[in-house]
Design a protein around this motif. Structure first.
Motif, PDB file in Angstrom:
ATOM      1  N   VAL A 203       0.833  -1.201   0.000  1.00 38.42           N
ATOM      2  CA  VAL A 203       0.000   0.000   0.000  1.00 38.42           C
ATOM      3  C   VAL A 203       0.869   1.252   0.000  1.00 38.42           C
ATOM      4  CG1 VAL A 203      -1.803   1.279   1.234  1.00 38.42           C
ATOM      5  CG2 VAL A 203      -1.868  -1.223   1.166  1.00 38.42           C
ATOM      6  N   ALA A 204       1.944   1.266   0.793  1.00 41.99           N
ATOM      7  CA  ALA A 204       2.838   2.428   0.849  1.00 41.99           C
ATOM      8  C   ALA A 204       3.499   2.677  -0.498  1.00 41.99           C
ATOM      9  CB  ALA A 204       3.893   2.224   1.936  1.00 41.99           C
ATOM     10  N   HIS A 205       3.872   1.607  -1.192  1.00 39.66           N
ATOM     11  CA  HIS A 205       4.471   1.756  -2.522  1.00 39.66           C
ATOM     12  C   HIS A 205       3.489   2.433  -3.475  1.00 39.66           C
ATOM     13  CE1 HIS A 205       6.785   0.622  -6.147  1.00 39.66           C
ATOM     14  NE2 HIS A 205       5.586   0.392  -6.676  1.00 39.66           N
ATOM     15  N   GLU A 206       2.223   1.996  -3.474  1.00 41.17           N
ATOM     16  CA  GLU A 206       1.241   2.581  -4.383  1.00 41.17           C
ATOM     17  C   GLU A 206       0.916   4.015  -3.985  1.00 41.17           C
ATOM     18  OE1 GLU A 206       0.496   1.186  -7.139  1.00 41.17           O
ATOM     19  OE2 GLU A 206       1.511  -0.696  -6.645  1.00 41.17           O
ATOM     20  N   LEU A 207       0.797   4.291  -2.690  1.00 44.75           N
ATOM     21  CA  LEU A 207       0.564   5.660  -2.252  1.00 44.75           C
ATOM     22  C   LEU A 207       1.715   6.568  -2.681  1.00 44.75           C
ATOM     23  CD1 LEU A 207      -1.030   7.802  -0.700  1.00 44.75           C
ATOM     24  CD2 LEU A 207       0.049   6.971   1.407  1.00 44.75           C
ATOM     25  N   SER A 208       2.921   6.033  -2.679  1.00 48.35           N
ATOM     26  CA  SER A 208       4.087   6.820  -3.112  1.00 48.35           C
ATOM     27  C   SER A 208       3.943   7.282  -4.553  1.00 48.35           C
ATOM     28  CB  SER A 208       5.366   5.992  -2.951  1.00 48.35           C
ATOM     29  OG  SER A 208       5.627   5.715  -1.595  1.00 48.35           O
ATOM     30  N   HIS A 209       3.385   6.438  -5.418  1.00 43.61           N
ATOM     31  CA  HIS A 209       3.151   6.850  -6.802  1.00 43.61           C
ATOM     32  C   HIS A 209       2.267   8.101  -6.844  1.00 43.61           C
ATOM     33  CE1 HIS A 209       5.118   3.699  -9.033  1.00 43.61           C
ATOM     34  NE2 HIS A 209       4.405   2.729  -8.472  1.00 43.61           N
ATOM     35  N   ASN A 210       1.232   8.129  -6.008  1.00 43.93           N
ATOM     36  CA  ASN A 210       0.343   9.295  -6.005  1.00 43.93           C
ATOM     37  C   ASN A 210       1.036  10.526  -5.456  1.00 43.93           C
ATOM     38  OD1 ASN A 210      -1.652   7.718  -7.084  1.00 43.93           O
ATOM     39  ND2 ASN A 210      -2.909   7.627  -5.235  1.00 43.93           N
ATOM     40  N   ILE A 211       1.772  10.361  -4.364  1.00 49.79           N
ATOM     41  CA  ILE A 211       2.469  11.504  -3.772  1.00 49.79           C
ATOM     42  C   ILE A 211       3.488  12.081  -4.741  1.00 49.79           C
ATOM     43  CG2 ILE A 211       4.041  12.206  -1.915  1.00 49.79           C
ATOM     44  CD1 ILE A 211       2.645  10.164  -0.112  1.00 49.79           C
ATOM     45  N   LEU A 212       4.153  11.215  -5.501  1.00 52.23           N
ATOM     46  CA  LEU A 212       5.172  11.648  -6.461  1.00 52.23           C
ATOM     47  C   LEU A 212       4.582  12.034  -7.815  1.00 52.23           C
ATOM     48  CD1 LEU A 212       7.948   9.020  -5.621  1.00 52.23           C
ATOM     49  CD2 LEU A 212       7.939  11.463  -5.042  1.00 52.23           C
ATOM     50  N   ARG A 213       3.263  12.015  -7.916  1.00 49.91           N
ATOM     51  CA  ARG A 213       2.560  12.461  -9.129  1.00 49.91           C
ATOM     52  C   ARG A 213       2.978  11.674 -10.368  1.00 49.91           C
ATOM     53  NH1 ARG A 213       3.946  17.019 -10.850  1.00 49.91           N
ATOM     54  NH2 ARG A 213       1.979  17.456 -11.901  1.00 49.91           N
ATOM     55  N   HIS A 214       3.232  10.402 -10.207  1.00 52.70           N
ATOM     56  CA  HIS A 214       3.740   9.619 -11.323  1.00 52.70           C
ATOM     57  C   HIS A 214       2.744   9.493 -12.470  1.00 52.70           C
ATOM     58  CE1 HIS A 214       7.110   7.548  -8.817  1.00 52.70           C
ATOM     59  NE2 HIS A 214       7.514   8.664  -9.384  1.00 52.70           N
ATOM     60  N   HIS A 215       1.459   9.347 -12.158  1.00 50.49           N
ATOM     61  CA  HIS A 215       0.479   9.174 -13.234  1.00 50.49           C
ATOM     62  C   HIS A 215       0.484  10.393 -14.160  1.00 50.49           C
ATOM     63  CE1 HIS A 215      -3.482   8.659 -15.180  1.00 50.49           C
ATOM     64  NE2 HIS A 215      -3.293   7.382 -14.948  1.00 50.49           N
ATOM     65  N   ALA A 216       0.424  11.586 -13.574  1.00 53.55           N
ATOM     66  CA  ALA A 216       0.418  12.809 -14.378  1.00 53.55           C
ATOM     67  C   ALA A 216       1.750  13.011 -15.092  1.00 53.55           C
ATOM     68  CB  ALA A 216       0.107  14.009 -13.492  1.00 53.55           C
ATOM     69  N   ARG A 217       2.834  12.685 -14.433  1.00 54.57           N
ATOM     70  CA  ARG A 217       4.153  12.884 -15.048  1.00 54.57           C
ATOM     71  C   ARG A 217       4.399  11.892 -16.176  1.00 54.57           C
ATOM     72  NH1 ARG A 217       7.828  12.300 -10.076  1.00 54.57           N
ATOM     73  NH2 ARG A 217       9.555  12.799 -11.529  1.00 54.57           N
ATOM     74  N   LEU A 218       3.899  10.666 -16.046  1.00 54.56           N
ATOM     75  CA  LEU A 218       4.007   9.707 -17.149  1.00 54.56           C
ATOM     76  C   LEU A 218       3.194  10.179 -18.342  1.00 54.56           C
ATOM     77  CD1 LEU A 218       3.740   6.371 -15.135  1.00 54.56           C
ATOM     78  CD2 LEU A 218       5.703   7.061 -16.516  1.00 54.56           C
ATOM     79  N   ASP A 219       2.010  10.717 -18.085  1.00 57.23           N
ATOM     80  CA  ASP A 219       1.195  11.256 -19.182  1.00 57.23           C
ATOM     81  C   ASP A 219       1.918  12.411 -19.870  1.00 57.23           C
ATOM     82  OD1 ASP A 219      -0.846   9.462 -18.815  1.00 57.23           O
ATOM     83  OD2 ASP A 219      -2.154  10.851 -17.718  1.00 57.23           O
ATOM     84  N   ALA A 221       5.018  12.951 -20.084  1.00 61.08           N
ATOM     85  CA  ALA A 221       6.180  12.455 -20.833  1.00 61.08           C
ATOM     86  C   ALA A 221       5.779  11.559 -21.994  1.00 61.08           C
ATOM     87  CB  ALA A 221       7.104  11.692 -19.891  1.00 61.08           C
ATOM     88  N   LYS A 222       4.452  11.339 -22.155  1.00 62.90           N
ATOM     89  CA  LYS A 222       3.925  10.500 -23.241  1.00 62.90           C
ATOM     90  C   LYS A 222       4.508   9.078 -23.195  1.00 62.90           C
ATOM     91  CE  LYS A 222       3.125  14.452 -26.311  1.00 62.90           C
ATOM     92  NZ  LYS A 222       1.931  14.753 -25.556  1.00 62.90           N
ATOM     93  N   VAL A 223       4.555   8.535 -21.981  1.00 62.70           N
ATOM     94  CA  VAL A 223       5.049   7.179 -21.783  1.00 62.70           C
ATOM     95  C   VAL A 223       3.893   6.198 -21.957  1.00 62.70           C
ATOM     96  CG1 VAL A 223       6.099   5.570 -20.138  1.00 62.70           C
ATOM     97  CG2 VAL A 223       6.880   7.952 -20.244  1.00 62.70           C
ATOM     98  N   SER A 224       4.107   5.173 -22.760  1.00 62.07           N
ATOM     99  CA  SER A 224       3.045   4.205 -23.050  1.00 62.07           C
ATOM    100  C   SER A 224       2.741   3.339 -21.835  1.00 62.07           C
ATOM    101  CB  SER A 224       3.451   3.309 -24.221  1.00 62.07           C
ATOM    102  OG  SER A 224       2.511   2.270 -24.403  1.00 62.07           O
ATOM    103  N   ASN A 234      10.084   3.680 -22.715  1.00 58.46           N
ATOM    104  CA  ASN A 234       8.917   3.431 -21.869  1.00 58.46           C
ATOM    105  C   ASN A 234       9.287   2.584 -20.661  1.00 58.46           C
ATOM    106  OD1 ASN A 234       7.109   4.786 -23.634  1.00 58.46           O
ATOM    107  ND2 ASN A 234       6.944   2.938 -24.898  1.00 58.46           N
ATOM    108  N   GLY A 235       9.968   1.474 -20.909  1.00 61.92           N
ATOM    109  CA  GLY A 235      10.347   0.591 -19.818  1.00 61.92           C
ATOM    110  C   GLY A 235      11.310   1.254 -18.855  1.00 61.92           C
ATOM    111  N   ARG A 236      12.253   2.016 -19.389  1.00 62.95           N
ATOM    112  CA  ARG A 236      13.240   2.681 -18.528  1.00 62.95           C
ATOM    113  C   ARG A 236      12.568   3.674 -17.591  1.00 62.95           C
ATOM    114  NH1 ARG A 236      15.353   7.464 -19.009  1.00 62.95           N
ATOM    115  NH2 ARG A 236      14.771   7.695 -21.209  1.00 62.95           N
ATOM    116  N   ILE A 237      11.626   4.483 -18.109  1.00 63.97           N
ATOM    117  CA  ILE A 237      10.970   5.477 -17.269  1.00 63.97           C
ATOM    118  C   ILE A 237      10.043   4.813 -16.271  1.00 63.97           C
ATOM    119  CG2 ILE A 237       9.349   7.413 -17.286  1.00 63.97           C
ATOM    120  CD1 ILE A 237      10.624   8.378 -19.851  1.00 63.97           C
ATOM    121  N   HIS A 238       9.335   3.767 -16.706  1.00 64.36           N
ATOM    122  CA  HIS A 238       8.490   3.044 -15.748  1.00 64.36           C
ATOM    123  C   HIS A 238       9.328   2.500 -14.590  1.00 64.36           C
ATOM    124  CE1 HIS A 238       4.413   3.045 -17.216  1.00 64.36           C
ATOM    125  NE2 HIS A 238       4.794   2.731 -18.441  1.00 64.36           N
TER     126      HIS A 238
END
Length: 322
Positions: A203-219, A221-224, A234-238
């Motif tokens: 759960v902490a790992h997934e919450l970290s994605h939200n805190i670090l704004r990864h979803h918006a930042r991946l969008d 950066a146009k990462v597939s 794509n794989g490197r940034i993920h």
């Protein structure tokens, strides 16, 4: 089910929800278990989050999350006088101290009536309640009108700010977890296989994605996220975002009072043994590499660091992904 409310909920396809009372009580217990972990992480790490909402420590749900054939059993088990009810209350939370109980129906929030349900098989009503609670001032008490045994009463819950995230249980057998900036969704298979300290790592790992704004930042950066997600850039940034979520996640655990070494042990043990799902993909480092990365992150923790500790990885959340 909500984020801020601690609000957590079940959002699988309605047909997947169990209909008999014993199964519904098991669902309540699972929602509360995930909700308690989410509440603890969200409130302890509020100073690390830029998006804050009230987190009183309730699990809420709406009758129209259940299919028509299941609503009679859901009403018998959960109440639902108003269509929106408290499924569970985190022990020791502000909601618990205010006297909020499971199966209280919610009439209004800070004077705003709860949304009217709109049929079976939807989570829109629940999401509307989440949005209503999230929109309330975090520095003021949260005033609820609750209906129990036909009697309305007004309850004031002391301010309890936390990271705005909807913690949501998905009923299913796949070992999968997801974060999209708004919610953290965890498969019930994790709850079946992991004790709470190890579940908190996920759960902490997934919450970290939200805190670090990864979803918006991946969008940005146009990462597939599709078939090409594992390849090349794509794989490197993920992998970069997954590593950063591991770095932050271990601090979220520590800030919330768990032993941060639990994350190292998780990737040395059960995390390495789980087949398929999110743990075996070229978008993620290997389990052994993740254990080493987390151990290295902990080695850099200043001696006697205060809680909550703000790790250097937080500085990346406004940086473009390249």
């Amino acid at each position: 089910m909500l984020v801020a409310l601690l609000t957590l909920g079940t959002a699988p396809a309605p047909a997947a929800l169990p209909a008999d009372s014993s199964a519904l009580e098991a669902l309540r217990a699972a929602d509360l278990r995930l909700g308690a972990i989410g509440y603890r992480l969200a409130t302890a790490n509020a100073p690390l989050c830029t998006d804050i909402a009230p987190v009183p420590g309730m699990v809420v749900h709406a009758i129209d999350q259940y299919a028509e054939g299941e609503q009679a059993a859901a009403r018998t088990t959960f109440g639902f006088v108003t269509g929106v009810a408290v499924e569970a209350v985190v022990p020791g939370s502000p909601a618990a101290h205010a006297g909020v109980r499971a199966d209280d129906s919610i009439v209004s929030v800070n004077g705003h009536p709860v949304p009217v349900t709109n049929g079976a098989g939807h989570v829109r009503t629940r999401d509307a309640v989440v949005a209503l609670i999230d929109s309330q001032p975090v520095e003021r008490p949260l005033t609820l009108v609750l209906r129990r045994d036909g009697v309305d009463r007004t309850t004031s819950i002391v301010p309890s700010p936390g990271c705005r995230t909807l913690f949501e249980l998905r009923v299913g057998t796949a070992m999968d977890a997801v974060a999209d900036g708004r919610l953290v969704q965890i498969s019930s298979a994790f709850l079946d296989r992991l004790p709470d300290p190890q579940l908190a790592v996920v759960v902490a790992h997934e919450l970290s994605h939200n805190i670090l704004r990864h979803h918006a930042r991946l969008d940005a950066a146009k990462v597939s996220r599709g078939l090409l997600r594992e390849l090349g850039r794509n794989g490197r940034i993920h992998r970069m975002t997954e590593d950063d979520a591991d770095r932050l996640g271990v601090h979220l655990l520590r800030n919330a009072g768990w032993d941060p070494q639990e994350a190292v042990r998780f990737w040395q043990g059960p995390g390495a043994r789980i087949d398929g799902g999110i743990f075996h993909s070229r978008t993620h480092s290997s389990a052994s590499d993740r254990a080493r990365l987390i151990a290295a992150e902990l080695a850099e923790l200043p001696l006697g660091a205060s809680k909550p500790y703000r790790p250097p990885v937080l500085a990346t959340r406004d940086q473009p992904l390249r």
